[in-house]
Design a protein around this motif. Structure first.
Motif, short mmCIF file in Angstrom:
data_model
loop_
_atom_site.label_atom_id
_atom_site.label_comp_id
_atom_site.label_asym_id
_atom_site.label_seq_id
_atom_site.Cartn_x
_atom_site.Cartn_y
_atom_site.Cartn_z
N ASN A 40 0.93 -1.12 0.22
CA ASN A 40 0.08 0.13 0.18
C ASN A 40 0.82 1.11 0.01
O ASN A 40 1.71 1.45 0.88
CB ASN A 40 -0.91 -0.16 1.39
CG ASN A 40 -2.03 -1.32 1.15
OD1 ASN A 40 -2.69 -1.48 -0.01
ND2 ASN A 40 -2.19 -1.85 2.22
N LEU A 41 0.78 2.19 -1.12
CA LEU A 41 1.54 3.24 -1.00
C LEU A 41 0.76 4.53 -1.08
O LEU A 41 -0.12 4.92 -1.86
CB LEU A 41 2.24 3.18 -2.64
CG LEU A 41 3.06 1.99 -2.97
CD1 LEU A 41 3.48 2.09 -4.44
CD2 LEU A 41 4.22 1.68 -2.01
N ASN A 42 0.99 5.24 0.23
CA ASN A 42 0.63 6.44 0.42
C ASN A 42 1.91 7.46 0.66
O ASN A 42 2.15 8.05 1.54
CB ASN A 42 -0.45 6.69 1.45
CG ASN A 42 -1.01 7.85 1.70
OD1 ASN A 42 -1.27 8.53 0.91
ND2 ASN A 42 -1.40 8.26 3.06
N LEU A 43 2.62 7.45 -0.51
CA LEU A 43 3.91 7.91 -0.29
C LEU A 43 4.17 9.39 0.18
O LEU A 43 3.37 10.34 -0.49
CB LEU A 43 4.77 7.86 -1.57
CG LEU A 43 4.80 6.43 -2.12
CD1 LEU A 43 5.44 6.18 -3.45
CD2 LEU A 43 5.43 5.51 -1.04
N ALA A 44 4.92 9.84 1.01
CA ALA A 44 5.34 11.11 1.41
C ALA A 44 6.28 11.98 0.42
O ALA A 44 7.19 11.40 -0.35
CB ALA A 44 6.09 11.25 2.75
N ALA A 45 6.25 13.45 0.56
CA ALA A 45 7.20 14.08 -0.39
C ALA A 45 8.48 13.61 -0.09
O ALA A 45 9.06 13.23 1.01
CB ALA A 45 7.17 15.52 0.23
N GLY A 76 3.83 -10.70 -8.18
CA GLY A 76 3.56 -11.98 -8.71
C GLY A 76 2.22 -12.45 -8.41
O GLY A 76 1.35 -11.65 -8.34
N VAL A 77 1.99 -13.87 -8.73
CA VAL A 77 0.74 -14.45 -8.85
C VAL A 77 0.00 -14.22 -7.36
O VAL A 77 0.91 -14.48 -6.36
CB VAL A 77 0.66 -15.85 -9.22
CG1 VAL A 77 -1.03 -16.46 -8.74
CG2 VAL A 77 0.98 -16.38 -10.55
N GLY A 78 -0.89 -13.34 -7.15
CA GLY A 78 -1.55 -13.24 -5.83
C GLY A 78 -0.97 -11.85 -5.22
O GLY A 78 -1.48 -11.80 -4.09
N GLY A 79 -0.10 -11.36 -5.73
CA GLY A 79 0.34 -10.01 -5.18
C GLY A 79 -0.41 -8.82 -5.73
O GLY A 79 -1.13 -8.70 -6.81
N VAL A 80 -0.51 -8.02 -4.76
CA VAL A 80 -1.37 -6.63 -5.00
C VAL A 80 -0.72 -5.44 -4.73
O VAL A 80 0.39 -5.39 -3.87
CB VAL A 80 -2.69 -6.55 -4.28
CG1 VAL A 80 -3.43 -5.31 -4.35
CG2 VAL A 80 -3.47 -7.84 -4.53
N ILE A 81 -0.53 -4.39 -5.71
CA ILE A 81 0.00 -2.99 -5.05
C ILE A 81 -1.06 -2.01 -5.10
O ILE A 81 -1.88 -1.92 -6.24
CB ILE A 81 1.12 -2.71 -6.15
CG1 ILE A 81 2.21 -3.80 -6.19
CG2 ILE A 81 1.62 -1.24 -6.00
CD1 ILE A 81 3.35 -3.42 -7.23
N ASN A 82 -1.35 -1.27 -4.29
CA ASN A 82 -2.37 -0.17 -4.12
C ASN A 82 -1.69 1.23 -4.19
O ASN A 82 -0.93 1.33 -3.25
CB ASN A 82 -3.25 -0.38 -2.93
CG ASN A 82 -4.06 -1.59 -2.85
OD1 ASN A 82 -4.69 -1.94 -3.87
ND2 ASN A 82 -4.12 -2.47 -1.98
N PHE A 83 -2.24 2.02 -4.83
CA PHE A 83 -1.72 3.41 -4.79
C PHE A 83 -3.04 4.01 -4.06
O PHE A 83 -3.95 4.30 -4.71
CB PHE A 83 -1.49 4.04 -6.34
CG PHE A 83 -0.27 3.88 -6.92
CD1 PHE A 83 0.68 4.63 -6.72
CD2 PHE A 83 -0.02 2.65 -7.62
CE1 PHE A 83 1.79 4.42 -7.39
CE2 PHE A 83 1.31 2.15 -8.20
CZ PHE A 83 2.23 3.38 -7.89
N VAL A 84 -2.59 4.56 -2.78
CA VAL A 84 -3.57 5.12 -1.98
C VAL A 84 -3.35 6.53 -2.03
O VAL A 84 -4.25 7.39 -1.73
CB VAL A 84 -3.54 4.61 -0.65
CG1 VAL A 84 -4.42 5.27 0.34
CG2 VAL A 84 -3.46 3.25 -0.42
N GLY A 85 -2.12 7.24 -2.46
CA GLY A 85 -2.01 8.57 -2.62
C GLY A 85 -1.28 8.61 -4.20
O GLY A 85 -0.78 7.52 -4.71
N GLY A 86 -1.17 9.85 -4.62
CA GLY A 86 -0.66 10.28 -6.03
C GLY A 86 0.61 10.68 -5.94
O GLY A 86 0.84 11.34 -4.85
N GLY A 87 1.28 10.99 -7.07
CA GLY A 87 2.29 11.56 -7.24
C GLY A 87 3.14 11.43 -8.56
O GLY A 87 2.69 10.24 -9.29
N ASP A 88 4.14 12.03 -9.01
CA ASP A 88 4.89 11.82 -10.06
C ASP A 88 6.26 11.05 -9.55
O ASP A 88 7.36 11.86 -9.02
CB ASP A 88 5.18 13.09 -10.84
CG ASP A 88 5.56 12.89 -12.35
OD1 ASP A 88 5.62 11.65 -12.55
OD2 ASP A 88 5.58 13.76 -13.26
#
Length: 617
Positions: free
Chosen positions: A94-99, A111-123
């Motif tokens: 879960n990515l809610n990345l800071a400045a 991989g199989v069964g792996g999940v990446i969630n963008f909870v916040g945005g940015g470049d």
């Protein structure tokens, strides 16, 4: 080699967690444990490597069961290019990345069964690869910037899991051939969500590969140029594909597009691949033009009752403007596919005029229907949901399909019908008969509201609707008639008064005695039955409206558990009425709603009750 394992629900704050360079396996494993989580707090930093590229694997545990999460709310950074984080079996990142975060040296993959969630945005830079797992923009309003690319290297899913709103991938989404293996690259957008790909698409050249849109939400493709994928099939299996590019092709160069039944293709953009529509086409954003630089095949529904998932939704506006499907390119055709019903839904449009719906530029020779570039005939098309008071027809004008919308005729009533008299308390539709009447076209007169019950004597002015037989070309109109309302004879005093001295029959006596009907032709209240118990006794009952002001009437309730034996009035019976709380709502004068209760000591699998009424002259 640094390993963070078994750290269920552990939080790191006010520090830098360095996943150091591995001189053994080249990997660092993070295993939060089944159901556990590791949190990099908003004031902390997670640093991947320092001098060499580092590979980090996130999984629930070594056995691959359960799930475990790494929540990065602080800074995420990789010091050396080529570093990776892989959300593997059961791993959720879960990515809610800071400045200060940067993925420039980092590839995120699953991989199989792996999940990446963008909870916040940015470049953030870098690349994100769903591979055999899933990457979500998990909250509406997220924009992942233009320097962060998304790469389908081995299939996988890019999804939007929120219930409303829009999130955006501003970087390029790249499709790869998968090394000769067929790949399914999936966009899964949930109901109410919109996932916008504003950075365009690229790659492809694998003829056995496919892009699939699933989920009931909207996938929006808005990039004007740079959509260079090829060799794929773009399959819209559910929800909506919205194309709003102004040049190039939203779905890639010459990529065939297939819209399944129930799915929708919409927007005011451009597509260069041959397009087959088994679902819904809705050009424009309001009134607008969708352009296909290739053939378009319309697979309609097989039955009219199933047409709802294949109706094309076109809006008609002022000055002959309408939604338009423009088919361009040499020899591009408008092709009649499978199905028998090809129906336009005009969305309640009230405009009149001549509207161009489909335009093609084919130079092909004449085919079925006698019009160059199409296998349709004008009679193949039908419509629904045109505005009230309008009618329409389809026609070809060269290589264009047009719809002519015009006002329906308004019948003139030359002679109103005559209504027969009724009594106070009687409904118009049940007791008054309309006879005669004429209009300038054939049709039928009916009371506009047949349930009206006049409450006073005298002439009652009632609305009457004239419905033309030819509703395709005429509208309904209304007029009024006078209905004489006479005083009501008390309904329960005598059978003769109730029935206008009819000969008593079992059917008439039953209707007179039970149900509260106001006359031989009126409807009464049907009896109801039920059962229950008050320990130690069970009971079954029949509840009915019975007349109580005619001394010549009597009632007997009977019960049976075996119809072959017959009914009997013996046993334990009690009768309840108004005095014991039985509802008297809507009971007419001279009647009472009563409950005839038969008591039996044990529960019965089946019990039959009937109520006999006897009229003694």
């Amino acid at each position: 080699n640094v390993a963070v394992t078994g750290a269920s629900n552990q939080t790191f704050s006010n520090l830098t967690l360095l996943l150091a360079d591995s001189n053994l396996t080249g990997q660092t494993k993070i295993q939060p444990g089944d159901g556990g989580s590791i949190i990099i707090d908003s004031n902390a930093k997670l640093q991947i490597g320092s001098t060499t590229a580092q590979a980090v694997i996130l999984e629930a545990n070594g056995s691959g069961t359960g799930s475990g999460a790494l929540n990065v709310n602080g800074v995420l950074i990789a010091e050396v290019s080529g570093s990776t984080i892989k959300a593997d079996t059961g791993g959720v990142l879960n990515l809610n990345l800071a400045a200060g975060s940067s993925l420039a040296n980092l590839q995120l993959t699953t991989g199989v069964g792996g999940v990446i969630n963008f909870v916040g945005g940015g470049d953030f830079g870098g690349s994100v690869n769903p591979a055999a797992g899933r990457v979500n923009l998990a909250t509406s309003g997220i924009t992942v910037g233009s320097t962060t690319g998304f790469v389908f290297s081995a299939g996988g899913i890019i999804g939007a899991t929120y219930a409303s709103g829009t999130s955006t991938i501003a970087g390029t989404v790249t499709f790869t051939t998968g090394g000769g293996t067929a790949r399914v690259n999936t966009f899964d957008v949930g109901t109410g969500a919109t996932l916008e790909i504003s950075g365009g698409t690229n790659g492809g050249n694998g003829t056995s590969n496919s892009v699939e849109k699933i989920g009931n939400g909207t996938l929006s493709l808005t990039k004007s140029t740079g959509n260079a994928i090829s060799g794929y099939a773009f399959n819209v299996l559910a929800g909506t594909l919205l194309v709003n590019n102004t040049s190039g092709s939203a779905t890639g160069s010459a990529v065939p597009v297939n819209v399944a039944s129930g799915a929708t293709l919409t927007g005011a953009g451009r597509i260069t691949g041959a397009t087959t529509i088994s679902g819904i086409l809705a050009p424009g954003n309001s009134i607008g033009t969708l352009r296909v630089i290739n053939d378009v095949t319309w697979n309609g529904s097989s039955l009219l009752s199933g047409g709802a998932t294949t109706d094309w939704k076109f809006e008609l506006g002022a000055a002959n403007a309408a939604d338009l499907l423009q088919i361009t390119g040499a020899a591009s055709e408008f092709i009649k596919g499978t199905g028998t019903t090809f129906r336009f839904d005009f969305l309640g449009s009230t405009a009149i005029g001549t509207f161009k719906l489909v335009d093609w530029e084919s130079t092909a020779s004449l085919v079925g229907g006698g019009v160059a570039g199409t296998s349709f005939a004008a009679t193949d098309f039908s419509y629904t949901n045109l505005g009230p008071g309008l009618k329409g027809s389809f026609q070809f004008n060269g290589s264009q399909l047009e719809f002519v919308s015009e006002n329906k005729g308004i019948p003139s009533i030359t002679t109103p019908p005559t209504a027969s008299a009724i009594k106070v308390g009687q409904a118009l539709g049940d007791y008054s008969t309309l006879t005669g009447g004429a209009a300038t076209t054939a049709g039928t007169f009916t009371f506009t509201d047949s349930s009206i019950v006049p409450s006073t004597t005298g002439n009652y002015s009632a609305n009457v609707t004239f419905t033309p037989d030819d509703l395709a070309n005429y509208v309904t109109v209304t007029t009024t008639v006078s209905v004489m309302v006479n005083a009501q004879t008390p309904i329960g005093t005598t059978f003769a008064g109730w029935s206008s001295s009819a000969i008593p029959t079992p059917e008439l006596v039953a209707k007179y005695a039970i149900g509260g009907a106001s006359g031989p032709n009126a409807r009464g209240e049907a009896p109801t039955v039920g059962r229950g118990f008050i320990l130690p006794n069970h009971y079954t009952y029949i509840e009915a409206l019975v007349r109580t002001d005619d001394s010549q009437l009597s009632f007997v309730a009977e019960a049976s558990t075996d119809l072959s034996v017959g009914f009997s009035s013996t046993g334990t019976w009690t009768v309840e009425g108004a005095a014991l709380g039985v509802s008297q709502v809507d009971v007419p004068p001279g009647c009472e709603r009563k409950k005839f209760i038969y008591w039996h000591g044990i529960a019965q699998n089946k019990m039959f009750l009937r109520l006999n009424s006897t009229l003694t002259p």
